[in-house]
Design an enzyme around this catalytic site. Structure first.
Site, PDB file in Angstrom:
ATOM      1  CG  ASP A 190     -12.221   0.877  -4.682  1.00 57.85           C
ATOM      2  OD1 ASP A 190     -11.388   1.964  -4.179  1.00 57.85           O
ATOM      3  OD2 ASP A 190     -12.195   0.392  -5.710  1.00 57.85           O
ATOM      4  CB  VAL A 191     -11.505   4.398   0.149  1.00 57.31           C
ATOM      5  CG1 VAL A 191     -11.246   3.571   1.458  1.00 57.31           C
ATOM      6  CG2 VAL A 191      -9.870   4.446  -0.392  1.00 57.31           C
ATOM      7  CB  SER A 194       1.666  13.768   0.410  1.00 56.19           C
ATOM      8  OG  SER A 194       3.330  14.066   0.018  1.00 56.19           O
ATOM      9  N   GLY A 209      -6.617   2.354   4.389  1.00 54.36           N
ATOM     10  CA  GLY A 209      -5.192   1.902   3.442  1.00 54.36           C
ATOM     11  C   GLY A 209      -4.109   1.434   4.554  1.00 54.36           C
ATOM     12  CE1 TYR A 224       0.236  10.823  -3.462  1.00 55.06           C
ATOM     13  CE2 TYR A 224       1.924  12.335  -3.495  1.00 55.06           C
ATOM     14  CZ  TYR A 224       1.285  11.144  -2.683  1.00 55.06           C
ATOM     15  OH  TYR A 224       1.619  10.820  -1.260  1.00 55.06           O
ATOM     16  CB  ALA A 268      -4.630  14.296  -5.807  1.00 56.89           C
ATOM     17  CE  LYS A 269      -1.657  11.824  -0.586  1.00 57.72           C
ATOM     18  NZ  LYS A 269      -2.381  11.193   0.410  1.00 57.72           N
TER      19      LYS A 269
HETATM   20  N1  LIG Z   1       5.430   6.703   1.811  1.00 57.56           N
HETATM   21  C1  LIG Z   1       5.553   7.837   1.607  1.00 57.56           C
HETATM   22  O1  LIG Z   1       6.808   8.236   1.573  1.00 57.56           O
HETATM   23  C2  LIG Z   1       4.677   8.868   1.654  1.00 57.56           C
HETATM   24  C3  LIG Z   1       4.985  10.469   1.473  1.00 57.56           C
HETATM   25  C4  LIG Z   1       4.148  11.339   1.800  1.00 57.56           C
HETATM   26  C5  LIG Z   1       2.898  10.724   1.843  1.00 57.56           C
HETATM   27  N2  LIG Z   1       2.594   9.547   2.043  1.00 57.56           N
HETATM   28  C6  LIG Z   1       0.901   9.361   2.268  1.00 57.56           C
HETATM   29  O2  LIG Z   1       0.874   8.372   3.236  1.00 57.56           O
HETATM   30  C7  LIG Z   1      -0.268   7.482   3.245  1.00 57.56           C
HETATM   31  C8  LIG Z   1       0.241   6.153   3.198  1.00 57.56           C
HETATM   32  O3  LIG Z   1       1.335   5.716   2.246  1.00 57.56           O
HETATM   33  P1  LIG Z   1       2.297   4.413   2.277  1.00 57.56           P
HETATM   34  O4  LIG Z   1       3.281   4.681   1.544  1.00 57.56           O
HETATM   35  O5  LIG Z   1       2.276   3.878   3.549  1.00 57.56           O
HETATM   36  O6  LIG Z   1       1.288   3.753   1.121  1.00 57.56           O
HETATM   37  P2  LIG Z   1       1.067   2.219   0.465  1.00 57.56           P
HETATM   38  O7  LIG Z   1       1.181   1.844  -0.820  1.00 57.56           O
HETATM   39  O8  LIG Z   1       2.320   1.380   1.559  1.00 57.56           O
HETATM   40  O9  LIG Z   1      -0.075   1.786   1.416  1.00 57.56           O
HETATM   41  C9  LIG Z   1      -1.503   2.160   0.690  1.00 57.56           C
HETATM   42  C10 LIG Z   1      -2.631   1.200   1.347  1.00 57.56           C
HETATM   43  O10 LIG Z   1      -3.563   1.887   0.832  1.00 57.56           O
HETATM   44  C11 LIG Z   1      -4.421   0.707   0.160  1.00 57.56           C
HETATM   45  N3  LIG Z   1      -5.165   0.987  -0.903  1.00 57.56           N
HETATM   46  C12 LIG Z   1      -4.888   1.514  -2.074  1.00 57.56           C
HETATM   47  N4  LIG Z   1      -5.709   1.970  -2.944  1.00 57.56           N
HETATM   48  C13 LIG Z   1      -6.915   1.746  -2.220  1.00 57.56           C
HETATM   49  C14 LIG Z   1      -8.408   1.946  -2.432  1.00 57.56           C
HETATM   50  N5  LIG Z   1      -8.780   2.283  -3.452  1.00 57.56           N
HETATM   51  N6  LIG Z   1      -9.318   1.653  -1.383  1.00 57.56           N
HETATM   52  C15 LIG Z   1      -8.897   0.874  -0.279  1.00 57.56           C
HETATM   53  N7  LIG Z   1      -7.527   0.869  -0.060  1.00 57.56           N
HETATM   54  C16 LIG Z   1      -6.692   1.377  -0.892  1.00 57.56           C
HETATM   55  C17 LIG Z   1      -3.371  -0.274  -0.361  1.00 57.56           C
HETATM   56  O11 LIG Z   1      -4.120  -1.640  -0.419  1.00 57.56           O
HETATM   57  C18 LIG Z   1      -2.291  -0.245   0.677  1.00 57.56           C
HETATM   58  O12 LIG Z   1      -2.561  -1.205   1.751  1.00 57.56           O
HETATM   59  C19 LIG Z   1      -0.625   7.998   1.772  1.00 57.56           C
HETATM   60  O13 LIG Z   1      -1.875   8.880   1.683  1.00 57.56           O
HETATM   61  C20 LIG Z   1       0.293   8.681   0.993  1.00 57.56           C
HETATM   62  O14 LIG Z   1       0.053   9.576  -0.030  1.00 57.56           O
HETATM   63  C21 LIG Z   1       3.433   8.745   1.925  1.00 57.56           C
END
Ligand SMILES: NC(=O)c1ccc[n+]([C@@H]2O[C@H](COP(=O)([O-])OP(=O)(O)OC[C@H]3O[C@@H](n4cnc5c(N)ncnc54)[C@H](O)[C@@H]3O)[C@@H](O)[C@H]2O)c1
Length: 263
Positions: A64-65, A143, A14, A156, A159-160
């Site tokens: 695709d993870v 998260s 990701g 979500y 899952a987290k």
């Molecule tokens: N942004 C926030 O506020 C926040 C808060 C708490 C936790 N998180 C966690 O931090 C992590 C990153 O979040 P973010 O906001 O940067 O996300 P984002 O949506 O900006 O980026 C997610 C990335 O994951 C990739 N992705 C999605 N599905 C995929 C798949 N099936 N296979 C491969 N790649 C895939 C997307 O293409 C993207 O590049 C996540 O685990 C999220 O749960 C984010």
């Protein structure tokens, strides 16, 4: 502080955007070789170019993870290119914001697959290569939703919470193989998505912009540090946990959250 990450091989799932991208770039700044495993090939390739521009090595593997076979292929591609895997960061995730009773079974399956099953897939894939070498670091991005729950994100959040439980169980399983596993939990983070949304409302101006500012102020008041974190804040903790400086830390869950949840 010397992190000793030079020439280490780090897979970041990701990492085509958001927090994952910041993690990938920070590994590159430390001299690591970075594998970008993401569905979004175009954005992933752009991050690989950014890394090469910093003088580090990068490989983008469209993955695709949620699919074990693709995770296995991605891990093999990393080993074929760089010879080993030292670090896995499970960062890929996606979510749909909705009241539980409005969510469909397909919504449940989607969130469980991309937020939890993906972590199992990529972990399984890299352990094949880490266990024989008797070393490795895995950092799972959880998260605060998984620690304290978020309204309109119940699946979500579950899952987290699963990612956190998996981190602890796996840490106990693989310690004997010299592998350390930890979880980092961001809270709401100012990724480019949020910055983009903010720009959009600002350009609209008027009531929409006022309502947006009001909503953000209410959110930020829940943070003792009175600000949202940045992707770089999260990346700093991840890279530390992946480094030799964290060689006695395993099975832990660390929030990077401005004090939002203190658990
Ligand atoms: N942004 C926030 O506020 C926040 C808060 C708490 C936790 N998180 C966690 O931090 C992590 C990153 O979040 P973010 O906001 O940067 O996300 P984002 O949506 O900006 O980026 C997610 C990335 O994951 C990739 N992705 C999605 N599905 C995929 C798949 N099936 N296979 C491969 N790649 C895939 C997307 O293409 C993207 O590049 C996540 O685990 C999220 O749960 C984010």
């Amino acid at each position: 502080m010397e992190l000793n990450l030079k020439d280490k091989v780090a897979i970041v799932t990701g990492s085509a955007m958001g927090i994952g991208r910041a993690i990938a770039l920070t590994f590159a700044e430390e001299g690591a070789k970075v594998v970008i495993a993401d569905l979004d090939e175009e954005k992933g390739k752009a991050v690989a170019e950014e890394i090469r521009a910093k003088g580090a090595e990068a490989l983008m593997v469209k993955t695709d993870v949620t699919k074990l076979a693709e995770a296995n292929q991605m891990a093999k591609a990393a080993v074929d290119k760089f010879g080993a895997i030292d670090v896995l960061v499970n960062c890929a995730a996606a979510w749909r914001i909705n009241f539980f009773m409005q969510m469909t079974e397909e919504d449940w399956d989607f969130e469980i697959a991309v937020c939890y099953r993906s972590v199992l897939n990529c972990t399984r894939a890299v352990l094949e290569h880490m266990i024989p070498r008797r070393e490795g670091k895995i950092v799972n991005i959880g998260s605060d939703a998984g620690r304290v729950g978020e309204p309109n994100q119940p699946v979500y959040s579950g899952a987290k919470a699963g990612v956190i439980g998996f981190t602890k169980g796996l840490a106990k399983d693989v310690a004997r193989h010299g592998i350390l596993v930890n979880a980092v939990c961001p809270s709401m983070t100012r990724t480019e998505k949020i910055v983009g949304m903010e720009k959009m409302f600002e350009e609209q101006g008027g009531d929409a912009w006022a309502a947006y500012q009001d909503r953000m102020q209410k959110i930020v008041r829940q943070y003792p540090l009175r600000k949202l974190g940045t992707p770089q804040d999260v990346a700093n903790m991840v890279v530390f946990l992946a480094s030799d400086r964290a060689n006695h830390i395993t099975g832990q869950t660390i929030s990077v959250n401005g004090g939002y949840a203190m658990v």
